[in-house]
Design an enzyme around this catalytic site. Structure first.
Site, PDB file in Angstrom:
ATOM      1  N   ASN A  77       0.876  -1.179   0.000  1.00 11.30           N
ATOM      2  CA  ASN A  77       0.000   0.000   0.000  1.00 11.30           C
ATOM      3  C   ASN A  77       0.909   1.223   0.000  1.00 11.30           C
ATOM      4  O   ASN A  77       1.474   1.568   1.026  1.00 11.30           O
ATOM      5  CB  ASN A  77      -0.884  -0.052   1.261  1.00 11.30           C
ATOM      6  CG  ASN A  77      -1.732   1.194   1.434  1.00 11.30           C
ATOM      7  OD1 ASN A  77      -1.794   2.042   0.541  1.00 11.30           O
ATOM      8  ND2 ASN A  77      -2.382   1.299   2.579  1.00 11.30           N
ATOM      9  N   TRP A  78       1.034   1.846  -1.173  1.00 14.78           N
ATOM     10  CA  TRP A  78       1.975   2.975  -1.281  1.00 14.78           C
ATOM     11  C   TRP A  78       1.440   4.239  -0.626  1.00 14.78           C
ATOM     12  O   TRP A  78       2.152   5.218  -0.464  1.00 14.78           O
ATOM     13  CB  TRP A  78       2.291   3.260  -2.749  1.00 14.78           C
ATOM     14  CG  TRP A  78       3.014   2.161  -3.480  1.00 14.78           C
ATOM     15  CD1 TRP A  78       3.376   0.926  -2.997  1.00 14.78           C
ATOM     16  CD2 TRP A  78       3.479   2.199  -4.837  1.00 14.78           C
ATOM     17  NE1 TRP A  78       4.018   0.206  -3.970  1.00 14.78           N
ATOM     18  CE2 TRP A  78       4.104   0.960  -5.111  1.00 14.78           C
ATOM     19  CE3 TRP A  78       3.432   3.150  -5.855  1.00 14.78           C
ATOM     20  CZ2 TRP A  78       4.666   0.654  -6.349  1.00 14.78           C
ATOM     21  CZ3 TRP A  78       3.988   2.853  -7.090  1.00 14.78           C
ATOM     22  CH2 TRP A  78       4.609   1.623  -7.342  1.00 14.78           C
ATOM     23  N   LYS A  79       0.162   4.243  -0.291  1.00 14.70           N
ATOM     24  CA  LYS A  79      -0.476   5.428   0.310  1.00 14.70           C
ATOM     25  C   LYS A  79      -0.248   6.656  -0.577  1.00 14.70           C
ATOM     26  O   LYS A  79      -0.174   6.518  -1.794  1.00 14.70           O
ATOM     27  CB  LYS A  79      -0.002   5.621   1.750  1.00 14.70           C
ATOM     28  CG  LYS A  79      -0.187   4.329   2.573  1.00 14.70           C
ATOM     29  CD  LYS A  79      -0.028   4.512   4.043  1.00 14.70           C
ATOM     30  CE  LYS A  79      -0.235   3.177   4.740  1.00 14.70           C
ATOM     31  NZ  LYS A  79      -0.136   3.267   6.179  1.00 14.70           N
ATOM     32  N   HIS A 131      -9.578   1.124   5.041  1.00 17.51           N
ATOM     33  CA  HIS A 131      -8.301   1.330   5.723  1.00 17.51           C
ATOM     34  C   HIS A 131      -8.523   2.283   6.898  1.00 17.51           C
ATOM     35  O   HIS A 131      -9.306   3.223   6.799  1.00 17.51           O
ATOM     36  CB  HIS A 131      -7.273   1.906   4.747  1.00 17.51           C
ATOM     37  CG  HIS A 131      -5.887   1.885   5.319  1.00 17.51           C
ATOM     38  ND1 HIS A 131      -5.478   2.799   6.259  1.00 17.51           N
ATOM     39  CD2 HIS A 131      -4.861   1.034   5.132  1.00 17.51           C
ATOM     40  CE1 HIS A 131      -4.226   2.513   6.612  1.00 17.51           C
ATOM     41  NE2 HIS A 131      -3.827   1.448   5.945  1.00 17.51           N
ATOM     42  N   GLU A 170      -6.880   4.640   7.980  1.00 20.27           N
ATOM     43  CA  GLU A 170      -6.628   6.055   7.681  1.00 20.27           C
ATOM     44  C   GLU A 170      -7.856   6.690   7.036  1.00 20.27           C
ATOM     45  O   GLU A 170      -8.035   7.906   7.103  1.00 20.27           O
ATOM     46  CB  GLU A 170      -5.367   6.184   6.806  1.00 20.27           C
ATOM     47  CG  GLU A 170      -4.120   5.959   7.655  1.00 20.27           C
ATOM     48  CD  GLU A 170      -2.921   5.399   6.923  1.00 20.27           C
ATOM     49  OE1 GLU A 170      -2.902   5.420   5.681  1.00 20.27           O
ATOM     50  OE2 GLU A 170      -2.002   4.924   7.615  1.00 20.27           O
ATOM     51  N   GLU A 196      -5.427  -4.864  10.747  1.00 26.92           N
ATOM     52  CA  GLU A 196      -4.416  -3.823  10.900  1.00 26.92           C
ATOM     53  C   GLU A 196      -4.700  -3.013  12.166  1.00 26.92           C
ATOM     54  O   GLU A 196      -5.523  -2.085  12.137  1.00 26.92           O
ATOM     55  CB  GLU A 196      -4.437  -2.884   9.695  1.00 26.92           C
ATOM     56  CG  GLU A 196      -4.115  -3.546   8.381  1.00 26.92           C
ATOM     57  CD  GLU A 196      -3.522  -2.557   7.385  1.00 26.92           C
ATOM     58  OE1 GLU A 196      -2.431  -2.827   6.889  1.00 26.92           O
ATOM     59  OE2 GLU A 196      -4.142  -1.514   7.143  1.00 26.92           O
ATOM     60  N   GLY A 203       2.532   2.264  10.777  1.00 24.98           N
ATOM     61  CA  GLY A 203       3.525   3.321  10.615  1.00 24.98           C
ATOM     62  C   GLY A 203       4.260   3.699  11.887  1.00 24.98           C
ATOM     63  O   GLY A 203       4.925   4.726  11.947  1.00 24.98           O
ATOM     64  N   SER A 252       3.321  -2.108  10.413  1.00 29.59           N
ATOM     65  CA  SER A 252       4.767  -2.172  10.673  1.00 29.59           C
ATOM     66  C   SER A 252       5.398  -3.514  10.317  1.00 29.59           C
ATOM     67  O   SER A 252       6.343  -3.953  10.980  1.00 29.59           O
ATOM     68  CB  SER A 252       5.072  -1.801  12.131  1.00 29.59           C
ATOM     69  OG  SER A 252       4.698  -0.448  12.370  1.00 29.59           O
ATOM     70  N   GLY A 307       2.791  -1.146   4.313  1.00 31.44           N
ATOM     71  CA  GLY A 307       2.805   0.268   3.956  1.00 31.44           C
ATOM     72  C   GLY A 307       4.227   0.748   3.696  1.00 31.44           C
ATOM     73  O   GLY A 307       4.780   0.578   2.606  1.00 31.44           O
ATOM     74  N   GLY A 308       4.855   1.315   4.726  1.00 31.34           N
ATOM     75  CA  GLY A 308       6.174   1.936   4.589  1.00 31.34           C
ATOM     76  C   GLY A 308       7.202   1.078   3.872  1.00 31.34           C
ATOM     77  O   GLY A 308       7.918   1.555   2.979  1.00 31.34           O
TER      78      GLY A 308
END
Ligand code: PGA
Length: 243
Positions: free
Chosen positions: A11-13, A97, A99, A167, A173, A205, A226-227
């Site tokens: 997930n590149w966000k 998600h 976010e 999640e 993150g 993470s 993600g990251g």
């Protein structure tokens, strides 16, 4: 036990312009042409779907959107429909998600409608659930996630059209992860509410160091990353941890 092939999804966000996105997608595609034992998916920002899709063509890496609207089309400024994602080459859409649940105020009912929209367009919905830190500390993690699962998932799931991602909000993150026991306990609680052949991802993470231990847990069928998905080497190391 039902056969569930592992999936590692990136997930590149809201990251990357065309140059970065192209380099990253090419990096993933190059590595994916070698042998590996899991399915791979990347979910770039909408602006990079075409660029990433081109770079990934023929690599076997699937393309997904990070969200979709419930409607097919209409006066919804700034939104993207599931049909538009499909038209852009996507096979998957992340919905719910945290976010979006927390910054856009999306409810379980919204996420249920988006899941149905993804199915209407022929996409696999990756439905995210997860508790906040306060909910975990208050001993309510399982009941909160059970309620999200019940409220967000429509009837009609198949092994192909649904993936659930656990999640924990506080793990996203932050570099923090639940204990392996807590992940296993939550995945078992969700499993009791979904089909035996539906894949379940852990997200929050995940990195090349912790991936093998997390991916070895029963009922963890892959990772939503993600990251660490923003570096092709790290994303690939997580894919390799699938064994
Ligand atoms: P993270 O994000 O890997 O950066 O924690 C995961 C996610 O939000 O899907």
């Amino acid at each position: 036990m039902a056969e569930r092939k592992r999936l590692v999804a990136g997930n590149w966000k809201m990251n990357g312009g065309r140059a970065d996105g192209l380099a990253l997608a090419r990096g993933v595609a190059e590595r994916a042409r070698g042998s590996h034992g899991c399915d791979l998916l990347v979910c770039p920002p909408f602006t990079l779907l075409a660029t990433a899709g081109k770079a990934l063509a023929g690599s076997g890496v699937a393309l997904g959107g990070q969200d979709c609207h419930a409607a097919i089309s209409g006066a919804f400024t700034g939104c993207i429909s599931a049909e538009m994602l499909k038209d852009a080459g996507c096979s998957h859409a992340i919905v719910g998600h945290s976010e979006r649940r927390h910054t856009c105020g999306e409810t379980d009912a919204d996420i249920r409608a988006k899941t149905l929209a993804a199915w209407r367009a022929g996409l696999t919905a990756i439905v995210c659930v997860g508790e906040t830190r306060a909910e975990r500390e208050g001993g309510r993690a399982i009941s909160v996630v059970e309620a999200q699962t019940a409220g967000s998932l429509p009837d009609g799931a198949t092994s192909q059209n649904l993936i659930v991602a656990y999640e924990p909000v506080w793990a996203i993150g932050t570099g923090l992860t639940p204990t392996m026991g807590d992940i296993a306990e939550m995945h078992a609680a969700i499993r009791a509410r979904i089909r035996a052949d539906t894949r379940m991802l852990y997200g929050g993470s995940v990195n090349p160091k912790n991936a093998a231990e997390i991916l070895a847990l029963e009922d963890v069928d892959g990772a939503l990353v993600g990251g660490a998905s923003l570096k092709a080497d790290d994303f690939w190391a997580i894919a390799e941890a699938c064994g």
